[in-house]
Each structure stands twice: as structure tokens, then as C-alpha cells.
Design an enzyme around this catalytic site. Structure first.
Site, PDB file in Angstrom:
ATOM      1  N   SER A  99       0.873  -1.183   0.000  1.00  0.00           N
ATOM      2  CA  SER A  99       0.000   0.000   0.000  1.00  0.00           C
ATOM      3  C   SER A  99       0.904   1.225   0.000  1.00  0.00           C
ATOM      4  O   SER A  99       1.522   1.534   1.027  1.00  0.00           O
ATOM      5  CB  SER A  99      -0.870   0.035   1.256  1.00  0.00           C
ATOM      6  OG  SER A  99      -1.587  -1.152   1.401  1.00  0.00           O
ATOM      7  N   LYS A 174      -7.193   1.782  -2.396  1.00  0.00           N
ATOM      8  CA  LYS A 174      -6.693   1.318  -1.093  1.00  0.00           C
ATOM      9  C   LYS A 174      -6.686   2.457  -0.065  1.00  0.00           C
ATOM     10  O   LYS A 174      -7.021   2.260   1.101  1.00  0.00           O
ATOM     11  CB  LYS A 174      -5.293   0.725  -1.261  1.00  0.00           C
ATOM     12  CG  LYS A 174      -4.599   0.326   0.023  1.00  0.00           C
ATOM     13  CD  LYS A 174      -5.281  -0.817   0.773  1.00  0.00           C
ATOM     14  CE  LYS A 174      -4.614  -1.060   2.119  1.00  0.00           C
ATOM     15  NZ  LYS A 174      -5.225  -2.123   2.891  1.00  0.00           N
ATOM     16  N   LYS A 242       0.829   5.713   7.962  1.00  0.00           N
ATOM     17  CA  LYS A 242       1.363   5.923   6.602  1.00  0.00           C
ATOM     18  C   LYS A 242       0.215   6.064   5.586  1.00  0.00           C
ATOM     19  O   LYS A 242       0.208   6.960   4.758  1.00  0.00           O
ATOM     20  CB  LYS A 242       2.258   4.725   6.263  1.00  0.00           C
ATOM     21  CG  LYS A 242       2.785   4.637   4.865  1.00  0.00           C
ATOM     22  CD  LYS A 242       2.284   3.495   4.019  1.00  0.00           C
ATOM     23  CE  LYS A 242       1.987   2.172   4.628  1.00  0.00           C
ATOM     24  NZ  LYS A 242       1.418   1.175   3.771  1.00  0.00           N
TER      25      LYS A 242
HETATM   26  P1  NAD Z   1       5.761  -6.229   7.237  1.00  0.00           P
HETATM   27  O1  NAD Z   1       6.614  -5.158   7.791  1.00  0.00           O
HETATM   28  O2  NAD Z   1       5.344  -7.374   8.102  1.00  0.00           O
HETATM   29  O3  NAD Z   1       6.486  -6.875   5.947  1.00  0.00           O
HETATM   30  C1  NAD Z   1       7.295  -6.169   5.062  1.00  0.00           C
HETATM   31  C2  NAD Z   1       8.464  -7.042   4.694  1.00  0.00           C
HETATM   32  O4  NAD Z   1       9.263  -6.379   3.711  1.00  0.00           O
HETATM   33  C3  NAD Z   1       9.401  -7.361   5.878  1.00  0.00           C
HETATM   34  O5  NAD Z   1       9.627  -8.751   5.934  1.00  0.00           O
HETATM   35  C4  NAD Z   1      10.700  -6.629   5.519  1.00  0.00           C
HETATM   36  O6  NAD Z   1      11.870  -7.286   5.975  1.00  0.00           O
HETATM   37  C5  NAD Z   1      10.615  -6.662   4.002  1.00  0.00           C
HETATM   38  N1  NAD Z   1      11.500  -5.684   3.364  1.00  0.00           N
HETATM   39  C6  NAD Z   1      11.567  -4.349   3.599  1.00  0.00           C
HETATM   40  N2  NAD Z   1      12.531  -3.804   2.829  1.00  0.00           N
HETATM   41  C7  NAD Z   1      13.072  -4.812   2.106  1.00  0.00           C
HETATM   42  C8  NAD Z   1      14.107  -4.883   1.143  1.00  0.00           C
HETATM   43  N3  NAD Z   1      14.797  -3.791   0.801  1.00  0.00           N
HETATM   44  N4  NAD Z   1      14.402  -6.079   0.594  1.00  0.00           N
HETATM   45  C9  NAD Z   1      13.736  -7.196   0.957  1.00  0.00           C
HETATM   46  N5  NAD Z   1      12.728  -7.200   1.866  1.00  0.00           N
HETATM   47  C10 NAD Z   1      12.420  -6.014   2.430  1.00  0.00           C
HETATM   48  O7  NAD Z   1       4.493  -5.506   6.618  1.00  0.00           O
HETATM   49  P2  NAD Z   1       3.082  -6.165   6.223  1.00  0.00           P
HETATM   50  O8  NAD Z   1       2.149  -6.053   7.373  1.00  0.00           O
HETATM   51  O9  NAD Z   1       3.306  -7.488   5.564  1.00  0.00           O
HETATM   52  O10 NAD Z   1       2.581  -5.089   5.143  1.00  0.00           O
HETATM   53  C11 NAD Z   1       3.115  -5.005   3.841  1.00  0.00           C
HETATM   54  C12 NAD Z   1       2.290  -4.025   3.040  1.00  0.00           C
HETATM   55  O11 NAD Z   1       0.931  -4.495   2.980  1.00  0.00           O
HETATM   56  C13 NAD Z   1       2.236  -2.612   3.639  1.00  0.00           C
HETATM   57  O12 NAD Z   1       2.249  -1.659   2.627  1.00  0.00           O
HETATM   58  C14 NAD Z   1       0.913  -2.616   4.393  1.00  0.00           C
HETATM   59  O13 NAD Z   1       0.378  -1.307   4.517  1.00  0.00           O
HETATM   60  C15 NAD Z   1       0.067  -3.504   3.496  1.00  0.00           C
HETATM   61  N6  NAD Z   1      -1.035  -4.190   4.179  1.00  0.00           N
HETATM   62  C16 NAD Z   1      -0.850  -4.799   5.385  1.00  0.00           C
HETATM   63  C17 NAD Z   1      -1.925  -5.443   6.001  1.00  0.00           C
HETATM   64  C18 NAD Z   1      -1.782  -6.113   7.369  1.00  0.00           C
HETATM   65  O14 NAD Z   1      -2.825  -6.455   7.969  1.00  0.00           O
HETATM   66  N7  NAD Z   1      -0.578  -6.340   7.865  1.00  0.00           N
HETATM   67  C19 NAD Z   1      -3.166  -5.475   5.374  1.00  0.00           C
HETATM   68  C20 NAD Z   1      -3.307  -4.897   4.121  1.00  0.00           C
HETATM   69  C21 NAD Z   1      -2.224  -4.249   3.524  1.00  0.00           C
END
Ligand code: NAD
Length: 301
Positions: A99, A174, A242
Site C-alpha cells: 500500500s 486502497k 502511513k
Molecule cells: P511487514 O513489515 O510485516 O512486511 C514487510 C516485509 O518487507 C518485511 O519482511 C521486511 O523485511 C521486508 N523488506 C523491507 N525492505 C526490504 C528490502 N529492501 N528487501 C527485501 N525485503 C524487504 O508488513 P506487512 O504487514 O506485511 O505489510 C506489507 C504491506 O501491505 C504494507 O504496505 C501494508 O500497509 C500492506 N497491508 C498490510 C496489512 C496487514 O494487515 N498487515 C493489510 C493490508 C495491507
């Protein structure tokens, strides 16, 4: 892209990305991943190939998914040193399911298109539960032909899959989603604080409201979290801040007033100030409790 087994890249194996990548693996696709820290167990114990860079993922995969926290993370993974763009060849598809900013998404798409590749923005709603159960709502922006090519892969991860419009429109949908969820959390939290302070059992109030017009997934899931005091994420407050920042900065540019989005952002800010940036977003109730100088009790029924 439907029947054949594909070489798929996945970068961003966090709360959401790990189960989503798991569904692609389960369908028999070959997965290429790159991680910044530890490889999640689900992926470590699978046939997935670990690459040392995002570039390495893009060199091996035909479709590259990203599921990263924020706009700068996506920019870094796509265009930074040894990033995805360095490994692309014409005909490949980049699908960003994070997102992030709709405006920057348009720029990223144009740069990827400039390399002879396609780009879809495809953020999701449904949380960790939706990711695990493959029931995510997926909001897609990009050309219809590319959407049709990737649709079968989306169907492995989600249920309600909509092509909203051109690149950026998926992200705009979104942001709209996040406005509704934040305001809904705020309404549920206010109502439960009010009911408990008035002397009613908030758990029974929630139960009574579940069948009526005030019913919602937020009342069901987040309402229960508020009663159980279970604020482990889930969806971190920092991520919702964010998303609301994206809404509020776009609102300024567009000349649109989002008064209640501003208020809920302040409540998230208050939680963050109290050390709660990593709480689940249902923790917004704690900001309201502080203002009322009153805490709702734990769930009793
Ligand atoms: P998270 O922080 O659990 O996962 C993000 C992952 O990206 C982490 O494992 C991190 O190590 C990895 N990462 C970051 N930089 C990196 C890089 N340079 N190289 C490789 N890996 C890298 O976050 P999340 O909760 O999984 O959310 C991810 C996205 O989905 C966000 O944009 C969030 O807003 C969206 N989202 C989350 C949810 C939720 O319920 N958690 C629901 C809908 C949407």
C-alpha cells in the site's frame, strides 16, 4: 499465465507477504525470493530459491511481486542498487501489492514501462487473516490485458479481485479503504468506551449490535480485540499512519476536506507517542480511553 507453472519473484516476506507467497508455492509455481533479514520458516522449508538481491529475483522470474511497507521501500527495491529494474528484460511484469502513494506508483509504472515491461499496482485489504486464507480483496490499477495475464495468480491469493482503472487507481482505492477502516475503528472504539462508562457490559453491547445496522467486520474483529486487550499486530498503527498520511497529503493537493481522517490520524499519533506504533490499529481505543480517563473492561461473555 493460467495453467503453466511460472517462475515468480516475491520480495517482502512479512506478515502479509509470507502467506501470500505460500499460496503461490502451493499452486506449484517456482518461487525466487530476496529477504533483508531472516527467511520466514514457511519459505525456508520450501522449494523457493533465495537470491542475494532483488536484481537476482528479476533476472530469474517472469512476474515479480513486491509486498513492502512503504513507498521508499518499493522505490529502493525497484530502482535502488541491484534492484528489480536492473534484472528486468522486456515482457516481464512487476506487480506491487504494497500500500503506497498513488502518485509515485504512476511514476514507478512509467519507469518500468520504459524498460519494455508491464506494471500493476495491486494493494490488498483483508489483513493477515485474509492473506492466510487467500481471501484478500485485491484492488488493481493497470492495463486490462496485463491484469488478465496475472489474474490467475491473484486468484490464488484473493477473492474479490477488481480492476479499478489505470496505474495508481488501485492505490487510490486502497487509500479510500483505509479511510473507511480507520473511521470505523474510531466509531467502534468510541461506542465501546461510551457503553462501558455508562455501566453496560461492553461485550454484551457488541454482541447486541452485531446483528443490526451498526454491524461491521471492524466491530466483529477489532471490537473483540478491544475487549480482549489483544493489541499484537495484525496491522501496525505505523502502517495505518502511513496510509492516512497518503490520504491527507492527497486531500491537500486535491482541495478535498477529510475532517475525520485528520482526527483519527491524531488518535494514531497519540498511540505512537505512548509507544504504540507497533500495536495493532485496534489499539486506537487506548487513545480514546486516555481522553475519557477510563478503560473498558475485558470481555466477559
Ligand atoms: P511487514 O513489515 O510485516 O512486511 C514487510 C516485509 O518487507 C518485511 O519482511 C521486511 O523485511 C521486508 N523488506 C523491507 N525492505 C526490504 C528490502 N529492501 N528487501 C527485501 N525485503 C524487504 O508488513 P506487512 O504487514 O506485511 O505489510 C506489507 C504491506 O501491505 C504494507 O504496505 C501494508 O500497509 C500492506 N497491508 C498490510 C496489512 C496487514 O494487515 N498487515 C493489510 C493490508 C495491507
Amino acid at each position: 499465465m493460467t495453467q503453466q507453472k511460472l517462475n515468480i519473484g516475491f520480495i517482502g516476506l512479512g506478515v502479509m507477504g509470507t502467506p501470500m507467497a505460500g499460496h503461490l508455492l502451493k499452486a506449484g509455481h517456482q518461487l525466487f525470493v530476496h529477504v533483508r533479514s531472516k527467511v520466514p520458516e514457511l519459505i525456508a522449508n520450501s522449494s523457493a530459491t533465495l537470491c542475494t538481491s532483488a536484481q537476482g529475483v528479476a533476472e530469474r522470474a517472469d512476474v515479480i511481486f513486491t509486498m513492502l511497507p512503504d513507498t521508499p521501500d518499493v522505490e529502493h527495491v525497484l530502482f535502488g542498487e541491484r534492484g528489480v529494474s536492473a534484472g528486468l528484460k522486456p515482457g516481464k511484469v512487476v506487480v506491487d501489492m504494497s500500500s503506497i502513494s498513488p502518485l509515485d506508483t504512476k511514476k514507478f509504472a512509467a519507469k518500468i514501462n520504459g524498460l519494455g515491461c508491464d506494471y500493476l499496482d495491486a494493494p490488498v485489504s483483508g489483513g493477515e487473516v485474509g492473506a492466510k486464507n487467500a481471501t484478500l480483496s485485491i484492488m488493481v490499477g493497470g492495463p486490462e490485458a496485463v491484469f488478465e495475464r496475472v489474474k490467475a495468480l491473484f486468484q490464488l491469493m484473493g477473492k474479490n479481485i477488481t480492476l479499478v482503472g489505470a496505474n495508481g487507481d488501485g492505490q487510490t482505492a486502497k487509500v479510500a479503504n483505509q479511510i473507511i477502516v480507520a473511521l470505523n475503528i474510531e466509531a467502534v472504539a468510541e461506542a465501546l468506551v461510551f457503553a462501558a462508562k455508562a455501566g453496560a457490559d461492553p461485550a454484551r453491547v457488541r454482541q447486541a449490535l452485531m446483528g443490526g445496522f451498526a454491524s461491521s467486520r471492524v466491530l466483529e474483529v477489532h471490537g473483540e480485540r478491544m475487549l480482549n486487550r489483544s493489541f499484537d499486530p495484525g496491522f501496525r498503527i505505523a502502517l495505518h499512519q502511513k496510509d492516512l498520511s497518503l490520504a491527507l497529503s492527497a486531500a491537500r493537493e486535491l482541495g478535498v476536506s477529510l475532517p475525520n481522517t485528520s482526527t483519527t490520524q491524531q488518535l494514531f499519533n497519540s498511540c505512537a507517542a505512548a509507544g504504540g506504533a507497533a500495536w495493532d490499529h485496534s489499539g486506537m481505543v487506548k487513545a480514546l480511553e486516555k481522553m475519557a480517563n477510563f478503560e473498558i473492561g475485558p470481555k466477559t461473555t
